[in-house]
Enzyme design. Structure first.
Site: not given
Ligand code: TRP
Length: 331
Positions: A111, A194, A197
């Protein structure tokens, strides 16, 4: 009976990958374990959603999970933000969480790299909040995938550290829980391994998708010009379509198209038409439930209130014990 805790991030709708992965295991677990499933809306604040987005996301996830089969009479289904005991335990755990170990956490490093403009303390202490979620109910089982293993390891560290520091044997060591079943991996429609979204538009089929949306996505799915040799190995994108067909279509339908493929007679347009039809039929009951639940605010309120009450019973006891162990005593 096992005490199971899992958190669901309120991001996006459930797709078939989620459904055949974690979701179906949640639905099975609810019949045999003491399950606490919550929507991790505190966690989602690290990304600074607007109030409207936050509420909408929470509602969508709640509705999807109910539609997919979680029974609020069987599991404790609650919103994390309805359980302020979570925040209190998070505070206690943070006092004994070290900067070094938090900074070394892979999800934090990722992150920090991908969003350098928003490296907040919530991101840094994401693992202590997750640990609080879990040990608040003194859970011993956490049904999460590989990507959460490090967070779970840190949870064990924090739980053990508390026990050692106060010379108690209070928190159990939670371990990952897969219900002894292989998770069915659902591939994407774009030829990737896979369904997800974040993999881009058109890759995932959501339980809430309209028949038109499903048709559009399936018809656009990646294929090739077809086999030229009998019984040849299927390229990934084609294999994916067959895998999807296996989960939504009848066995004879799959066998029929396998036969056509193996004899080089397959027409992908026909396969896609069939897959579209079966996908629409498969998702139909979910679509109906999602529509009904979304319109029923009163029922949703009842569900979350009941969940909050049940979760509070377990959390309040832990917090009482923890305060006493730490030395916050009544005068
Ligand atoms: N970190 C989990 C995820 O990204 C969500 C989560 C938050 C969670 N708290 C939890 C999962 C507690 C299991 C237990 O998917």
């Amino acid at each position: 009976m096992e005490v199971v805790v899992s958190g669901i991030r309120p991001t996006g709708s459930l797709h078939l990958g989620n459904y055949f992965g974690a979701m179906r295991n949640f639905v099975k677990m609810q019949h045999q374990d003491n399950c606490y499933f919550f929507i991790a809306d505190y966690h989602s604040l690290t990304t600074h959603p607007t109030p409207g987005d936050l509420h909408g996301n929470v509602k969508r996830v709640l509705v999807d999970y109910l539609a997919a089969g979680l029974d609020p009479e069987k599991v404790t289904l609650y919103l994390q933000s309805d359980l302020p005991e979570t925040a209190e335990l998070y505070l206690f755990l943070n006092m004994n969480a070290y900067l070094g170990e938090l900074e070394r956490c892979t999800s934090f490093k990722d992150k920090a790299r991908t969003q350098p403009e928003n490296v907040n303390a919530g991101l840094l202490t994401y693992p202590t909040l997750m640990a609080a979620d879990i040990i608040l109910h003194r859970a011993n089982k956490v049904p999460v995938g590989k990507d959460q293993e490090q967070h779970l390891e840190m949870t064990r560290t924090f739980a053990n550290r508390f026990n050692r520091m106060y010379k108690v044997d209070y928190f159990p060591e939670p371990v990952a829980y897969n219900f002894g079943e292989e998770l069915v991996k659902i591939p994407g429609l774009d030829g990737s391994m896979k369904m997800g979204k974040s993999e881009g538009e058109g890759n995932a089929i959501f339980l809430s998708d309209t028949p038109e949306a499903i048709k559009k996505k399936v018809m656009k799915a990646v294929t090739d010009s077809g086999p030229t040799e009998p019984n040849s190995t299927k390229p990934q994108a084609i294999e994916n379509l067959f895998t999807l067909m296996k989960v939504v279509s009848a066995t004879e339908t799959v066998a029929h198209f396998e036969e056509l493929y193996n004899t080089c007679q397959i027409r992908y347009g026909d396969l896609k038409k069939q897959l579209t039809q079966d996908m629409i039929a498969f998702t139909e009951p979910f679509r109906e439930k999602i529509a009904d639940l979304s319109a029923n605010e009163e029922y949703l309120r009842k569900v979350v209130n009941m969940g909050a009450e049940k979760a509070h019973e377990s959390a309040a006891k832990t917090i009482r014990d923890v305060r006493d162990i730490i030395g916050f005593r009544k005068f």
